[in-house]
Scaffold this motif. Structure first.
Motif, short mmCIF file in Angstrom:
data_model
loop_
_atom_site.label_atom_id
_atom_site.label_comp_id
_atom_site.label_asym_id
_atom_site.label_seq_id
_atom_site.Cartn_x
_atom_site.Cartn_y
_atom_site.Cartn_z
N ILE A 63 0.87 -1.17 0.00
CA ILE A 63 0.00 0.00 0.00
C ILE A 63 0.92 1.23 0.00
CG2 ILE A 63 -0.18 -0.04 2.51
CD1 ILE A 63 -3.02 1.05 2.22
N ALA A 64 0.60 2.19 -0.84
CA ALA A 64 1.42 3.39 -0.94
C ALA A 64 0.52 4.60 -1.13
CB ALA A 64 2.41 3.27 -2.10
N TRP A 65 0.92 5.71 -0.58
CA TRP A 65 0.16 6.94 -0.72
C TRP A 65 1.07 8.13 -0.50
CZ3 TRP A 65 0.34 3.94 3.54
CH2 TRP A 65 0.59 4.54 4.77
N ASN A 66 0.64 9.26 -1.02
CA ASN A 66 1.34 10.52 -0.78
C ASN A 66 0.71 11.16 0.44
OD1 ASN A 66 3.00 10.33 -3.06
ND2 ASN A 66 1.41 11.15 -4.37
N ASP A 67 1.51 11.41 1.45
CA ASP A 67 1.02 11.99 2.69
C ASP A 67 1.44 13.46 2.74
OD1 ASP A 67 -0.48 11.04 4.98
OD2 ASP A 67 1.23 11.65 6.18
N PRO A 68 0.51 14.37 3.02
CA PRO A 68 0.91 15.78 3.11
C PRO A 68 1.82 16.02 4.30
CG PRO A 68 -1.36 15.50 3.82
CD PRO A 68 -0.90 14.17 3.30
N ALA A 69 2.58 17.08 4.22
CA ALA A 69 3.48 17.42 5.33
C ALA A 69 2.66 17.75 6.57
CB ALA A 69 4.35 18.61 4.94
N THR A 70 3.16 17.31 7.71
CA THR A 70 2.49 17.60 8.97
C THR A 70 2.81 19.03 9.41
OG1 THR A 70 2.08 16.76 11.18
CG2 THR A 70 4.34 16.75 10.44
N THR A 71 2.01 19.57 10.29
CA THR A 71 2.25 20.90 10.82
C THR A 71 2.94 20.76 12.18
OG1 THR A 71 0.23 21.64 9.74
CG2 THR A 71 1.14 23.07 11.42
N LEU A 72 4.06 21.43 12.35
CA LEU A 72 4.80 21.36 13.62
C LEU A 72 4.23 22.34 14.62
CD1 LEU A 72 8.42 21.03 12.26
CD2 LEU A 72 6.93 19.22 13.11
N PRO A 73 4.22 22.10 15.90
CA PRO A 73 4.61 20.84 16.53
C PRO A 73 3.48 19.83 16.39
CG PRO A 73 3.89 22.37 18.22
CD PRO A 73 3.78 23.10 16.89
N ALA A 74 3.83 18.65 15.95
CA ALA A 74 2.82 17.61 15.71
C ALA A 74 3.07 16.43 16.63
CB ALA A 74 2.88 17.15 14.27
N THR A 75 2.01 15.79 17.07
CA THR A 75 2.14 14.58 17.88
C THR A 75 2.24 13.35 17.01
OG1 THR A 75 -0.25 14.44 18.09
CG2 THR A 75 0.93 15.58 19.85
N LYS A 76 1.78 13.46 15.76
CA LYS A 76 1.86 12.35 14.81
C LYS A 76 2.61 12.82 13.58
CE LYS A 76 -1.64 9.82 13.90
NZ LYS A 76 -2.95 9.36 13.47
N ILE A 77 3.49 11.97 13.07
CA ILE A 77 4.25 12.33 11.87
C ILE A 77 3.40 12.13 10.62
CG2 ILE A 77 6.27 11.72 10.52
CD1 ILE A 77 7.75 12.03 12.93
N LEU A 78 2.65 11.03 10.58
CA LEU A 78 1.79 10.77 9.43
C LEU A 78 0.46 11.50 9.60
CD1 LEU A 78 2.23 6.93 8.84
CD2 LEU A 78 3.06 8.77 7.39
N VAL A 79 0.03 12.19 8.56
CA VAL A 79 -1.29 12.82 8.58
C VAL A 79 -2.34 11.75 8.30
CG1 VAL A 79 -2.77 14.51 7.44
CG2 VAL A 79 -0.36 15.05 7.91
N ASN A 80 -2.10 10.92 7.29
CA ASN A 80 -3.01 9.83 6.92
C ASN A 80 -2.32 8.51 7.24
OD1 ASN A 80 -5.08 11.50 5.61
ND2 ASN A 80 -3.42 11.97 4.19
N ASP A 81 -2.72 7.89 8.32
CA ASP A 81 -2.11 6.64 8.80
C ASP A 81 -2.96 5.47 8.33
OD1 ASP A 81 -0.62 4.75 10.06
OD2 ASP A 81 -1.05 5.44 12.09
N LEU A 82 -2.55 4.84 7.23
CA LEU A 82 -3.33 3.75 6.64
C LEU A 82 -2.82 2.39 7.11
CD1 LEU A 82 -3.62 5.03 2.97
CD2 LEU A 82 -5.12 5.49 4.90
#
Length: 105
Positions: A63-82
């Motif tokens: 499975i592959a996807w383009n994930d947008p950049a997160t906004t800092l400070p973020a608690t999660k690195i992935l925006v879309n966690d599939l």
């Protein structure tokens, strides 16, 4: 990756990644439509059926996807966690192999 040559001690690791691209196999997959494209929304499940030939020794699914950049400070690195789950012929869930959390050099 599905169409890569192993490089290093394991199939994928932190040092070598997923190996070297096998462009010939990747091109054959594209030409034969050996892939599935789709979109999914938050909280949605997408089920894709496929037939595995009898006598097949392995099944490779990615499975592959383009994930947008997160906004800092973020608690999660992935925006879309599939997540990817495979159901075997007996209805048992098979989870994918993932890299460990300890970085290997």
């Amino acid at each position: 990756m599905q169409y890569s040559l192993r490089f290093g001690l394991f199939w994928s690791d932190y040092r070598h990644g997923f190996g070297r691209v096998n462009a010939n196999k990747a091109l054959k997959a594209l030409v034969s439509n050996d892939y599935e494209l789709g979109t999914i929304n938050n909280g949605q499940t997408n089920i894709v059926g496929l037939s595995v030939p009898s006598g097949a020794k392995t099944l490779k699914v990615m499975i592959a996807w383009n994930d947008p950049a997160t906004t800092l400070p973020a608690t999660k690195i992935l925006v879309n966690d599939l997540d990817l789950e495979i159901l075997d012929p007996n209805g048992q869930t098979v989870l994918p192999w993932v890299l460990g959390k300890i970085m290997m050099i």
